[in-house]
Design a protein around this motif. Structure first.
Motif, PDB file in Angstrom:
ATOM      1  N   VAL A   5       5.420  -6.165   1.453  1.00 22.80           N
ATOM      2  CA  VAL A   5       5.028  -6.931   2.638  1.00 22.80           C
ATOM      3  C   VAL A   5       3.891  -7.897   2.309  1.00 22.80           C
ATOM      4  CG1 VAL A   5       3.909  -6.718   4.900  1.00 22.80           C
ATOM      5  CG2 VAL A   5       5.855  -5.247   4.330  1.00 22.80           C
ATOM      6  N   MET A   6       2.939  -7.445   1.491  1.00 21.32           N
ATOM      7  CA  MET A   6       1.774  -8.265   1.172  1.00 21.32           C
ATOM      8  C   MET A   6       1.994  -9.170  -0.035  1.00 21.32           C
ATOM      9  SD  MET A   6      -1.307  -5.461   1.715  1.00 21.32           S
ATOM     10  CE  MET A   6      -2.582  -6.650   1.239  1.00 21.32           C
ATOM     11  N   GLY A   7       2.839  -8.756  -0.967  1.00 19.17           N
ATOM     12  CA  GLY A   7       2.960  -9.437  -2.245  1.00 19.17           C
ATOM     13  C   GLY A   7       2.033  -8.794  -3.261  1.00 19.17           C
ATOM     14  N   ASP A   8       2.422  -8.833  -4.525  1.00 17.94           N
ATOM     15  CA  ASP A   8       1.671  -8.120  -5.566  1.00 17.94           C
ATOM     16  C   ASP A   8       0.197  -8.539  -5.631  1.00 17.94           C
ATOM     17  OD1 ASP A   8       3.934  -6.724  -6.261  1.00 17.94           O
ATOM     18  OD2 ASP A   8       3.739  -7.133  -8.407  1.00 17.94           O
ATOM     19  N   GLU A   9      -0.058  -9.831  -5.612  1.00 16.21           N
ATOM     20  CA  GLU A   9      -1.439 -10.299  -5.801  1.00 16.21           C
ATOM     21  C   GLU A   9      -2.353  -9.773  -4.700  1.00 16.21           C
ATOM     22  OE1 GLU A   9      -3.986 -14.485  -6.260  1.00 16.21           O
ATOM     23  OE2 GLU A   9      -1.794 -14.512  -6.243  1.00 16.21           O
ATOM     24  N   GLU A  26      -5.610  -5.381   5.610  1.00 12.56           N
ATOM     25  CA  GLU A  26      -5.477  -6.494   6.543  1.00 12.56           C
ATOM     26  C   GLU A  26      -6.336  -7.679   6.114  1.00 12.56           C
ATOM     27  OE1 GLU A  26      -4.322  -4.607  10.882  1.00 12.56           O
ATOM     28  OE2 GLU A  26      -6.436  -4.807  10.362  1.00 12.56           O
ATOM     29  N   PHE A  27      -7.528  -7.388   5.631  1.00  9.68           N
ATOM     30  CA  PHE A  27      -8.407  -8.461   5.169  1.00  9.68           C
ATOM     31  C   PHE A  27      -7.736  -9.258   4.064  1.00  9.68           C
ATOM     32  CE2 PHE A  27     -11.555  -9.958   2.088  1.00  9.68           C
ATOM     33  CZ  PHE A  27     -12.338 -10.783   2.885  1.00  9.68           C
ATOM     34  N   HIS A  28      -7.112  -8.565   3.114  1.00 11.02           N
ATOM     35  CA  HIS A  28      -6.494  -9.261   1.992  1.00 11.02           C
ATOM     36  C   HIS A  28      -5.153  -9.879   2.367  1.00 11.02           C
ATOM     37  CE1 HIS A  28      -9.368  -8.322  -1.221  1.00 11.02           C
ATOM     38  NE2 HIS A  28      -9.636  -7.262  -0.486  1.00 11.02           N
ATOM     39  N   GLY A  32      -6.231  -5.828  -2.678  1.00  9.14           N
ATOM     40  CA  GLY A  32      -6.641  -4.926  -1.609  1.00  9.14           C
ATOM     41  C   GLY A  32      -6.918  -3.524  -2.117  1.00  9.14           C
ATOM     42  N   ILE A  33      -6.072  -3.031  -3.014  1.00  7.16           N
ATOM     43  CA  ILE A  33      -6.266  -1.692  -3.589  1.00  7.16           C
ATOM     44  C   ILE A  33      -7.580  -1.632  -4.353  1.00  7.16           C
ATOM     45  CG2 ILE A  33      -5.413  -0.093  -5.341  1.00  7.16           C
ATOM     46  CD1 ILE A  33      -3.880   0.085  -2.722  1.00  7.16           C
ATOM     47  N   LEU A  35      -8.212   2.221   5.087  1.00  6.78           N
ATOM     48  CA  LEU A  35      -7.262   1.517   4.224  1.00  6.78           C
ATOM     49  C   LEU A  35      -6.649   0.333   4.956  1.00  6.78           C
ATOM     50  CD1 LEU A  35      -5.483   1.293   1.660  1.00  6.78           C
ATOM     51  CD2 LEU A  35      -3.882   2.872   2.784  1.00  6.78           C
ATOM     52  N   GLU A  36      -6.276   0.544   6.199  1.00  5.50           N
ATOM     53  CA  GLU A  36      -5.650  -0.518   6.977  1.00  5.50           C
ATOM     54  C   GLU A  36      -6.561  -1.734   7.086  1.00  5.50           C
ATOM     55  OE1 GLU A  36      -4.278  -1.299  11.597  1.00  5.50           O
ATOM     56  OE2 GLU A  36      -4.128   0.740  10.793  1.00  5.50           O
TER      57      GLU A  36
END
Length: 532
Positions: free
Chosen positions: A394-398, A426-428, A403-404, A421-422
């Motif tokens: 959903v976010m894409g790898d980058e 969400e920020f990224h 985010g992780i 975590l959410e």
């Protein structure tokens, strides 16, 4: 007004999930365990231990008059408060200590508890598979208090030192760095280990037996060693596989390794592997030289970042530990062995989850589970891993891995909950992800897609109809569509968010085949056929 209403609903949802974040353990904001000093004596001819645990506490309230600790099964010989004897009561797995001093918020004191006896749980003294005597801690989830008094819940993390007096023939392993070994004239040996990074009580462990100690090397100045039964040395080296590469991979992917060293230890733990901080214990029965232990090794090493360093503050959020270790365990093999090996592992995890859900249809976050061992389920492991896999897509790898890394950096050596975590993700992502976490973590199930495609020759149009057949939750997910046109393939994305949707694609000729989610990014069951 619609945007304001949606934002208000999101705040209500966040407040709701935060309110539900407490398990049944009674927490105290009045006291905080800062540091444990555990002195323990182990004899060769007895399964009884003699011990003293000193705990440094910080006070978070004024006029605190009692400290309640978890402690069961052993006899307390005395309790001191800052070197002065004080009174206590012991009942129902709790040690209640009466304080004589006057303490205000910000003050500290040291409580020392002397005790003895034979542990009934948490610390096992028995013969291993070769008939040799072993002593191993096995604390998860809340069994540390059967051999030392503690706040036996992951919300309260502390540093720890072990002073283990054992027969001189024993090697001792524990968390942190080895500070000292001293042979005594009575045939015993003192081993002093110190962990300077705060960890949960369930990760505070010792192990003692005759080991073959193999120094494997170092990654980013972090030494890796194997503690193996001498008769299993050659098999164990093969079974631990590419552990040094795993240590390097996770540090590069996530962030710096959080502890002073990493030791992989053959033991008599009841689990296949137990992720004790910097001293991972593996089940002795798994060692056979086949290398099949390598998947467990990757899982447990990933736990050093997620579970040990970033620790769930509440048992109901265990997926933040086990789901992360499951997914990041698989990620090593994606990098080392390729996408096919990774997908093989993910699809096996999917089948494990589907089998459990068929008989026990629960969400990941389930405060109705009171037996902590029942949290060791496919929701927290396999589905939790798939939640991260889907979030990555959903976010894409980058953005996902950024985010992780931010999540780890922000919560390193601290506690966390799913909303933490959410917020970071969400920020990224640059957008709200409450819908994603709500449907995949707080609600049960998965989408069951029943899809058909039809080619309209006159309109030169492909019509793809997708229905969600599962009950209750209608899942919102992007679905990759692959359309084969002769020797070429075209990719589209269908944003699925309703019970039934039809998507149309203009093409020059009829497709030879159509596939939905060909790269396996969505946890689903799918039926797809051409409509004639």
């Amino acid at each position: 007004m619609k945007r304001i209403a949606c934002f208000a609903l999101a705040l209500i949802w966040l407040s709701f999930t935060t309110a539900l974040s407490r398990d049944d353990y009674t927490r105290s904001t009045a006291v905080d365990a800062i540091h444990y000093r555990i002195h323990i004596e182990i004899k060769d001819a007895s399964d009884d231990i003699s011990a003293e645990t000193e705990i440094l506490f910080a006070f978070g309230s004024n006029a605190v008059k009692q400290i309640a600790l978890d402690f069961a099964g052993l006899t307390v010989d005395g309790v001191k408060e800052n070197e002065r004897a004080t009174t206590f009561t012991q009942a129902d797995g709790r040690l209640n200590i009466q304080l004589q001093g006057n303490y205000n918020s910000g003050d500290r004191c040291t409580i020392a508890i002397r005790y003895h006896g034979r542990p009934t749980d948490g610390l096992f003294i028995k013969k291993n598979k070769f008939g040799d005597r072993t002593i191993f801690a096995d604390n998860w989830p809340n069994r540390a208090h059967y051999w030392f008094p503690a706040i036996d819940h992951p919300y309260d993390k502390a540093t720890v030192e072990f002073f283990v007096t054992a027969p001189a023939s024993y090697d001792v392993i524990a968390n942190g760095s080895l500070i000292e070994t001293t042979n005594k004239q009575n045939g015993s040996k003192l081993s002093h280990w110190s962990e300077t990074v705060p960890i949960p009580a369930y990760c505070m462990v010792i192990g003692a037996t005759d080991f073959s100690i193999v120094n494997v090397g170092a990654s980013n100045c972090i030494p890796l060693s194997y503690y193996l039964y001498p008769k299993d040395r050659e098999r164990g080296i093969k079974d631990f596989g590419r552990a040094l590469q795993m240590l390097e991979f996770y540090a590069n992917l996530i962030g710096p390794y959080p502890y002073e060293k990493l030791s992989l230890v053959e033991s008599s733990t009841r689990f296949g592997g137990m992720e004790n901080s910097s001293a991972i214990f593996f089940d002795e029965k798994a060692f056979n030289g086949s290398g099949n232990l390598e998947g467990t090794v990757a899982h447990e090493i990933a736990h050093q970042w997620f579970g040990d360093s970033v620790t769930e503050a509440d048992w109901n959020h265990l997926w933040l530990s086990e789901g992360f270790a499951t997914y990041f365990g698989a990620l090593f093999f994606e990098r080392a062995d390729g996408r096919d090996r990774f997908l093989q592992m993910m699809l096996a995890n999917k089948q494990g989850y589907l089998r459990q859900y068929a008989t026990d249809p629960r969400p990941i976050y389930d405060p109705n589970i009171k037996d902590l061992f029942k949290l060791l389920n496919a929701n927290n492991y396999q589905k939790g891993g798939w939640v991260l896999h889907m979030l990555r897509h959903v976010m894409g790898d980058e953005k996902f891995f950024a985010g992780i890394r931010d999540y780890y950096r922000t919560h390193r050596n601290r506690n966390t909950l799913t909303p933490d975590l959410e917020r970071v993700m969400e920020f990224h992502a640059g957008r709200r992800l409450d819908w994603f976490f709500r449907q995949w973590v707080y609600e049960p199930g998965y989408p069951i897609y029943d899809a058909t495609w039809r080619w309209d020759e006159s309109a030169k149009e492909l019509r793809l109809t997708v229905k969600q057949k599962q009950e209750k939750t209608v899942f919102r997910m992007p679905l990759d569509i692959e359309i084969k046109l002769g020797d070429t393939a075209r990719r589209e994305v269908a944003q699925m968010n309703e019970r039934e949707q039809t998507f149309t694609f203009k093409l020059n000729l009829k497709p030879s085949s159509v596939a939905i989610d060909p790269d396996e990014w969505v946890l689903k069951v799918l039926s797809l056929k051409e409509e004639k």
